[in-house]
Design a protein around this motif. Structure first.
Motif, PDB file in Angstrom:
ATOM      1  N   HIS A  43      57.944  39.784  80.205  1.00  0.00           N
ATOM      2  CA  HIS A  43      58.975  39.754  79.167  1.00  0.00           C
ATOM      3  C   HIS A  43      58.320  39.873  77.787  1.00  0.00           C
ATOM      4  CE1 HIS A  43      62.300  38.322  76.670  1.00  0.00           C
ATOM      5  NE2 HIS A  43      63.098  38.582  77.698  1.00  0.00           N
ATOM      6  N   PRO A  44      58.910  40.648  76.863  1.00  0.00           N
ATOM      7  CA  PRO A  44      58.308  40.833  75.526  1.00  0.00           C
ATOM      8  C   PRO A  44      58.063  39.519  74.783  1.00  0.00           C
ATOM      9  CG  PRO A  44      60.058  42.427  75.889  1.00  0.00           C
ATOM     10  CD  PRO A  44      60.112  41.476  77.042  1.00  0.00           C
ATOM     11  N   GLU A  45      58.971  38.544  74.907  1.00  0.00           N
ATOM     12  CA  GLU A  45      58.787  37.281  74.205  1.00  0.00           C
ATOM     13  C   GLU A  45      57.596  36.502  74.767  1.00  0.00           C
ATOM     14  OE1 GLU A  45      60.122  35.953  71.518  1.00  0.00           O
ATOM     15  OE2 GLU A  45      61.327  37.733  71.190  1.00  0.00           O
ATOM     16  N   VAL A  46      57.400  36.585  76.070  1.00  0.00           N
ATOM     17  CA  VAL A  46      56.241  35.933  76.694  1.00  0.00           C
ATOM     18  C   VAL A  46      54.953  36.587  76.196  1.00  0.00           C
ATOM     19  CG1 VAL A  46      55.028  35.501  78.874  1.00  0.00           C
ATOM     20  CG2 VAL A  46      57.519  35.200  78.737  1.00  0.00           C
ATOM     21  N   ASP A  47      54.959  37.912  76.144  1.00  0.00           N
ATOM     22  CA  ASP A  47      53.778  38.622  75.646  1.00  0.00           C
ATOM     23  C   ASP A  47      53.497  38.266  74.198  1.00  0.00           C
ATOM     24  OD1 ASP A  47      51.711  40.795  75.908  1.00  0.00           O
ATOM     25  OD2 ASP A  47      52.949  41.675  74.327  1.00  0.00           O
ATOM     26  N   ARG A  48      54.549  38.104  73.398  1.00  0.00           N
ATOM     27  CA  ARG A  48      54.370  37.747  71.987  1.00  0.00           C
ATOM     28  C   ARG A  48      53.741  36.360  71.853  1.00  0.00           C
ATOM     29  NH1 ARG A  48      57.327  35.466  67.734  1.00  0.00           N
ATOM     30  NH2 ARG A  48      59.038  34.897  69.126  1.00  0.00           N
ATOM     31  N   LEU A  49      54.201  35.415  72.657  1.00  0.00           N
ATOM     32  CA  LEU A  49      53.636  34.075  72.602  1.00  0.00           C
ATOM     33  C   LEU A  49      52.184  34.062  73.080  1.00  0.00           C
ATOM     34  CD1 LEU A  49      56.447  31.587  73.718  1.00  0.00           C
ATOM     35  CD2 LEU A  49      55.647  32.145  71.432  1.00  0.00           C
ATOM     36  N   ARG A  50      51.870  34.875  74.069  1.00  0.00           N
ATOM     37  CA  ARG A  50      50.486  34.945  74.544  1.00  0.00           C
ATOM     38  C   ARG A  50      49.564  35.486  73.450  1.00  0.00           C
ATOM     39  NH1 ARG A  50      52.095  37.281  80.450  1.00  0.00           N
ATOM     40  NH2 ARG A  50      52.122  35.281  81.591  1.00  0.00           N
ATOM     41  N   ARG A  51      50.040  36.511  72.747  1.00  0.00           N
ATOM     42  CA  ARG A  51      49.229  37.059  71.660  1.00  0.00           C
ATOM     43  C   ARG A  51      49.095  36.061  70.517  1.00  0.00           C
ATOM     44  NH1 ARG A  51      51.868  41.011  69.491  1.00  0.00           N
ATOM     45  NH2 ARG A  51      53.604  41.305  70.945  1.00  0.00           N
ATOM     46  N   LEU A  52      50.149  35.280  70.280  1.00  0.00           N
ATOM     47  CA  LEU A  52      50.069  34.229  69.272  1.00  0.00           C
ATOM     48  C   LEU A  52      49.031  33.176  69.678  1.00  0.00           C
ATOM     49  CD1 LEU A  52      51.043  32.735  66.741  1.00  0.00           C
ATOM     50  CD2 LEU A  52      52.879  31.745  68.135  1.00  0.00           C
ATOM     51  N   THR A  53      49.009  32.825  70.950  1.00  0.00           N
ATOM     52  CA  THR A  53      48.021  31.855  71.440  1.00  0.00           C
ATOM     53  C   THR A  53      46.602  32.362  71.224  1.00  0.00           C
ATOM     54  OG1 THR A  53      49.555  31.040  73.127  1.00  0.00           O
ATOM     55  CG2 THR A  53      47.216  30.594  73.465  1.00  0.00           C
ATOM     56  N   GLU A  54      46.378  33.644  71.519  1.00  0.00           N
ATOM     57  CA  GLU A  54      45.053  34.227  71.313  1.00  0.00           C
ATOM     58  C   GLU A  54      44.666  34.185  69.839  1.00  0.00           C
ATOM     59  OE1 GLU A  54      45.471  38.092  72.950  1.00  0.00           O
ATOM     60  OE2 GLU A  54      45.453  37.404  75.047  1.00  0.00           O
ATOM     61  N   TRP A  55      45.626  34.479  68.952  1.00  0.00           N
ATOM     62  CA  TRP A  55      45.343  34.424  67.515  1.00  0.00           C
ATOM     63  C   TRP A  55      45.020  33.004  67.082  1.00  0.00           C
ATOM     64  CZ3 TRP A  55      47.232  31.804  63.338  1.00  0.00           C
ATOM     65  CH2 TRP A  55      46.788  32.235  62.090  1.00  0.00           C
ATOM     66  N   LEU A  56      45.791  32.036  67.571  1.00  0.00           N
ATOM     67  CA  LEU A  56      45.540  30.640  67.216  1.00  0.00           C
ATOM     68  C   LEU A  56      44.155  30.184  67.676  1.00  0.00           C
ATOM     69  CD1 LEU A  56      49.025  29.070  68.031  1.00  0.00           C
ATOM     70  CD2 LEU A  56      48.026  29.402  65.759  1.00  0.00           C
ATOM     71  N   ASP A  57      43.741  30.638  68.856  1.00  0.00           N
ATOM     72  CA  ASP A  57      42.404  30.299  69.347  1.00  0.00           C
ATOM     73  C   ASP A  57      41.325  30.881  68.439  1.00  0.00           C
ATOM     74  OD1 ASP A  57      43.440  28.906  71.482  1.00  0.00           O
ATOM     75  OD2 ASP A  57      43.209  30.541  72.918  1.00  0.00           O
ATOM     76  N   ARG A  58      41.517  32.141  68.021  1.00  0.00           N
ATOM     77  CA  ARG A  58      40.550  32.763  67.114  1.00  0.00           C
ATOM     78  C   ARG A  58      40.537  32.063  65.765  1.00  0.00           C
ATOM     79  NH1 ARG A  58      42.919  37.513  69.214  1.00  0.00           N
ATOM     80  NH2 ARG A  58      44.041  37.872  67.257  1.00  0.00           N
ATOM     81  N   HIS A  59      41.704  31.690  65.288  1.00  0.00           N
ATOM     82  CA  HIS A  59      41.808  30.994  64.000  1.00  0.00           C
ATOM     83  C   HIS A  59      41.108  29.633  64.067  1.00  0.00           C
ATOM     84  CE1 HIS A  59      43.347  29.462  60.260  1.00  0.00           C
ATOM     85  NE2 HIS A  59      44.114  28.565  60.856  1.00  0.00           N
ATOM     86  N   GLU A  60      41.324  28.905  65.131  1.00  0.00           N
ATOM     87  CA  GLU A  60      40.685  27.602  65.281  1.00  0.00           C
ATOM     88  C   GLU A  60      39.160  27.749  65.319  1.00  0.00           C
ATOM     89  OE1 GLU A  60      40.773  23.655  68.207  1.00  0.00           O
ATOM     90  OE2 GLU A  60      41.974  25.417  68.686  1.00  0.00           O
ATOM     91  N   ALA A  61      38.677  28.739  66.061  1.00  0.00           N
ATOM     92  CA  ALA A  61      37.233  28.972  66.133  1.00  0.00           C
ATOM     93  C   ALA A  61      36.671  29.351  64.771  1.00  0.00           C
ATOM     94  CB  ALA A  61      36.928  30.069  67.159  1.00  0.00           C
ATOM     95  N   ALA A  62      37.426  30.145  63.993  1.00  0.00           N
ATOM     96  CA  ALA A  62      36.970  30.550  62.664  1.00  0.00           C
ATOM     97  C   ALA A  62      36.903  29.350  61.718  1.00  0.00           C
ATOM     98  CB  ALA A  62      37.899  31.620  62.095  1.00  0.00           C
ATOM     99  N   CYS A  63      37.857  28.424  61.830  1.00  0.00           N
ATOM    100  CA  CYS A  63      37.837  27.226  60.982  1.00  0.00           C
ATOM    101  C   CYS A  63      36.623  26.367  61.301  1.00  0.00           C
ATOM    102  CB  CYS A  63      39.121  26.417  61.176  1.00  0.00           C
ATOM    103  SG  CYS A  63      40.617  27.239  60.596  1.00  0.00           S
ATOM    104  N   VAL A  64      36.367  26.170  62.578  1.00  0.00           N
ATOM    105  CA  VAL A  64      35.200  25.386  62.998  1.00  0.00           C
ATOM    106  C   VAL A  64      33.915  26.035  62.505  1.00  0.00           C
ATOM    107  CG1 VAL A  64      33.856  24.642  65.004  1.00  0.00           C
ATOM    108  CG2 VAL A  64      36.335  24.336  64.983  1.00  0.00           C
ATOM    109  N   ALA A  65      33.818  27.354  62.632  1.00  0.00           N
ATOM    110  CA  ALA A  65      32.618  28.064  62.197  1.00  0.00           C
ATOM    111  C   ALA A  65      32.411  27.932  60.692  1.00  0.00           C
ATOM    112  CB  ALA A  65      32.711  29.539  62.596  1.00  0.00           C
ATOM    113  N   GLN A  66      33.498  27.978  59.919  1.00  0.00           N
ATOM    114  CA  GLN A  66      33.367  27.868  58.467  1.00  0.00           C
ATOM    115  C   GLN A  66      32.925  26.469  58.057  1.00  0.00           C
ATOM    116  OE1 GLN A  66      33.854  30.358  55.762  1.00  0.00           O
ATOM    117  NE2 GLN A  66      32.530  28.655  55.174  1.00  0.00           N
ATOM    118  N   VAL A  67      33.512  25.433  58.668  1.00  0.00           N
ATOM    119  CA  VAL A  67      33.117  24.064  58.349  1.00  0.00           C
ATOM    120  C   VAL A  67      31.663  23.834  58.755  1.00  0.00           C
ATOM    121  CG1 VAL A  67      33.563  21.626  58.836  1.00  0.00           C
ATOM    122  CG2 VAL A  67      35.474  23.191  58.481  1.00  0.00           C
TER     123      VAL A  67
END
Length: 288
Positions: A43-67
């Motif tokens: 389902h498109p909405e499921v795919d959208r949430l999965r891509r959001l999860t991947e972005w959030l994971d990358r964002h969290e890793a980037a924050c940790v790396a910057q700190v």
């Protein structure tokens, strides 16, 4: 957790980094399902949430790396910047309980909050929550903290868990009596790996940069840039490989004598060399 309509009779949401579903109709309406129904997998909405999860994971890793970069380099960080990013959960998780130092270099506190006005709330080493409003703070490397053992003991009493390894980061103190001509440390040389590729892969997995025949890490020490480098062999070398010597270079690529290597650069270089060496082949049996 907000629920979104997805297909007939289902709603979906993100829960702890994964897509979950619940029934939206009938007698089971509102009941969360153990698994995602087949009808929703594409389902498109499921795919959208999965891509959001991947972005959030990358964002969290980037924050940790910057700190981590701020801490390793002991760079001054504007308190206004901390206040702006604090509402973001990823930034907050990376920053919370980091040891910070404001205007007084001897006053260390654990960061608990940053208000919109740029005020920081920290728990000092007396166990008191105090408010700080310095223009900038540093997240000091542990090798620079006075009475590090006492700070670690107090952190344990508070049950502090840091997302970025700081207080309990392994540190190495530079020994006294280094000669003026010495430029290499061989404490962790000679670690045997099946191939150069496996050694380079370990360096990359540990977060270090591989450039040419070296694994490297950059830090800023006393305001100057430095790069620690461990020899790991020429690229594409397919035979068994051993870790080489550790050395340091300045921003112009010149080799730095050991006697003039700063405390943070020394500790981080030794930490890298030790981490690489720990992955070596260990012989077993009577001839080991």
């Amino acid at each position: 957790m907000a629920w979104l309509a997805a297909g007939e009779g289902y709603e979906i949401a993100l829960e702890e980094g994964r897509v979950v579903a619940r029934s939206a109709t009938g007698r089971t309406a509102g009941r969360q399902l153990k698994t995602l129904p087949k009808a929703l997998k594409d389902h498109p909405e499921v795919d959208r949430l999965r891509r959001l999860t991947e972005w959030l994971d990358r964002h969290e890793a980037a924050c940790v790396a910057q700190v981590d970069a701020w801490m390793v380099s002991s760079l001054p960080v504007p308190t206004g910047l901390l206040a702006r990013v604090w509402p973001d959960e990823a930034w907050q998780h990376a920053l919370r309980d980091m040891a910070v130092v404001g205007d007084d270099p001897d006053e260390v506190g654990f960061l608990r909050d940053a208000t919109a006005s740029g005020e920081l709330k920290v728990v000092n080493l007396d166990g008191e929550t105090v408010r700080l409003s310095p223009r900038t703070v540093t997240l000091p490397h542990p090798v620079l903290l006075p009475d590090l053992d006492d700070v670690r003991e107090f952190a344990a009493e508070l049950a502090i868990v840091q997302r970025v390894e700081q207080i309990h980061r392994a540190t190495w103190q530079k020994p006294d009596g280094l000669t003026a001509t010495a430029t290499e440390v061989r404490d962790y040389a000679g670690g045997v790996f099946p191939t150069r590729f496996s050694l380079a892969a370990r360096a990359t997995a540990l977060g270090y940069r591989v450039s040419g025949g070296y694994a490297t890490c950059k830090v800023r020490d006393a305001g100057a840039g430095a790069e620690a480098a461990v020899w790991i062999g020429e690229p594409y070398y397919e035979d068994e490989m051993t870790t080489g010597a550790l050395s340091w270079h300045d921003e112009d690529g010149r080799t730095v004598p050991l006697a003039t290597v700063g405390p943070v650069a020394w500790s981080e270089g030794m930490r890298m060399a030790a981490a690489l060496y720990a992955g070596r082949k260990i012989e077993e049996g009577g001839d080991a």
